[in-house]
Enzyme design. Sequence first.
Site, PDB file in Angstrom:
ATOM      1  N   LYS A  42      28.521  60.450  -6.774  1.00  0.00           N
ATOM      2  CA  LYS A  42      29.123  60.844  -8.045  1.00  0.00           C
ATOM      3  C   LYS A  42      30.291  59.921  -8.399  1.00  0.00           C
ATOM      4  O   LYS A  42      30.443  59.498  -9.559  1.00  0.00           O
ATOM      5  CB  LYS A  42      29.611  62.295  -7.975  1.00  0.00           C
ATOM      6  CG  LYS A  42      30.405  62.751  -9.200  1.00  0.00           C
ATOM      7  CD  LYS A  42      29.600  62.596 -10.490  1.00  0.00           C
ATOM      8  CE  LYS A  42      30.456  62.865 -11.733  1.00  0.00           C
ATOM      9  NZ  LYS A  42      30.810  64.260 -11.909  1.00  0.00           N
TER      10      LYS A  42
ATOM     11  N   CYS B  29      36.478  62.717 -15.598  1.00  0.00           N
ATOM     12  CA  CYS B  29      35.675  61.987 -14.614  1.00  0.00           C
ATOM     13  C   CYS B  29      36.028  60.510 -14.535  1.00  0.00           C
ATOM     14  O   CYS B  29      36.594  60.050 -13.556  1.00  0.00           O
ATOM     15  CB  CYS B  29      34.188  62.145 -14.935  1.00  0.00           C
ATOM     16  SG  CYS B  29      33.510  63.780 -14.575  1.00  0.00           S
TER      17      CYS B  29
END
Length: 433
Positions: free
Chosen positions: A215, A269
Site C-alpha cells: 500500500k 494517503c
Amino acid sequence: MDPSGRLAVIGLGYIGLPTAAAFATQGLDVVGVDVNPATVEAVNRGEVPFVEPDLGVAVSGAVRLGRLSASTDVPAADTYILAVPTPLQADRTADLSAVRAATEALAPRLRGGELVILESTSPPGTTEQIGRWLAGARPDLAVAGVTADRSGDPVLLAHCPERVLPGRIMIEIVTNDRVIGGVTPEAAERAAAVYRLIVQGRLLLTDARTAELSKLAENAYRDVNIAFANELARVCERLGVDPWEMIDLANRHPRVNILRPGPGVGGHCIAVDPWFVVAAAPEDATLIRTARQINDGQPGRVAAHVATLVAEAAADGEGAAAGRGGRPVRVAVLGLAFKANVDDLRESPAVDVVERLRGLVDGPIDVVEPHVRALPAELAGLKGIELVDLPTALGRADVVVLLVDHDEFRDVPATDLVGRRIVDTRGLWRGSA
C-alpha cells in the site's frame, strides 16, 4: 468462525463508515465505533457526516433495516476492522496512537478466536505490533504469530489496506482487488472469507508486512510521478515553455504518461504514506524522499508567486475591483479541498497555500470552496480571509488563484477573468484572460 458473524468497525471516517455500510448492506450485523459522539449520533440517525456519493443511501438503508448501528463503546464481535487515522508526527514518522488506542479498547472484549483486521495505512510491522499490544493487554489469550505458549483459540491478525478513491469509494470498495496480508496464513484465509462477502475483485493473499508495504508503494509511486510533473513544470517556467502543452505533446508517445503538475499533493494517503517508507529505510528511499520534498515545496512556491503578482498589481495602481483606488489588492482563491469535487481538506496543499499567502500579502483574501460551509481551523482564525461564493469572489478580485479543478470552476467564462492577474495551477483556463 463464521465470517458472517458480528462485525465491529472501529473508526467511522472516510474509510471506516463506507466499510461498515458495505458489510451491513450485505446482511451482516455491523457496529461502528467512533470516539466522536456527534459522528455516532449522526450514523444512528442514518446520516453521513461528510460528502461521499452513494454513502448516504447505504447508511440510511442499513440503519433502517437494523443492520448498522454506532457506538462510542467497543462491542463484543467476531471480527474487528480498525480504520483509524495514522497521521504524520513532527519528525515525519507515523503516529500510531489511534491504532494502539483502538487495540487496547477492543482487548477486553476478546474471548479467543476473533479476527482483527487493520485497514489503516501503516508502516511495515504495524500489524505484528498490534499483536504485541494485545498480548500485553491480555496475557490470558493466545495471539497467532505472537504468543505460541498460550492455550485456547488464538486471536488472528491481518492487514487489508484500503485502495479506494474519494468520490468513488462505494464503487471501488466493491470492485477493486484487495491485498490481504496475514500475520499467519490462517489469518489471511479468514480475512479473505470476510472480504469475499463484499468484494467482487480479486483477493490477493500474502503476509502482513508485504501487504503493508504494498500500500505504501502504491502511494509512493503516485507521489514520485507527481513530483516528476512538478519538477518539469519548474523547468518549463525557467525556460518560458507552457508546461501543459509540453506534457500533452510528450504524452503522445505510446509509452509515456506524465501526470499533471499542481500546487502540491494532499489527502490522507499520497501526502503522508511515502514518509513511512522513508522512515523504514532512510538510507535506501532517497528518490521517495526527494519526491516528497518537491511536492511539499509546491505550496510555498505558489504562494510566493501569488505574492509577487499582488505586489505588481499594487505597484501598477490596481485594486479597482475593490473600489479602494488601487489598494489593497484583493485575491480570490478557488478551491480548498485536496482534490476535485470532494469536501476532504486533509493535508490539502490549497489550505497550505492560503495560510502561507496570509503571511505574505496584506489585502483581503476571498476563498471559494463549494463543498464546505466554513473555513477550516487553520484559516478561520486568520484576519482578512472570507469564505464566499464564486460570483462574489470573481466580481471583486484583482488576482485569481485556481488551486482545485472543481467542476464549478471549469466553466468560468473568459470574460469573468479579463483584467485580472491569473494563477492557474491546474491548467483549466489556458488562454483565458
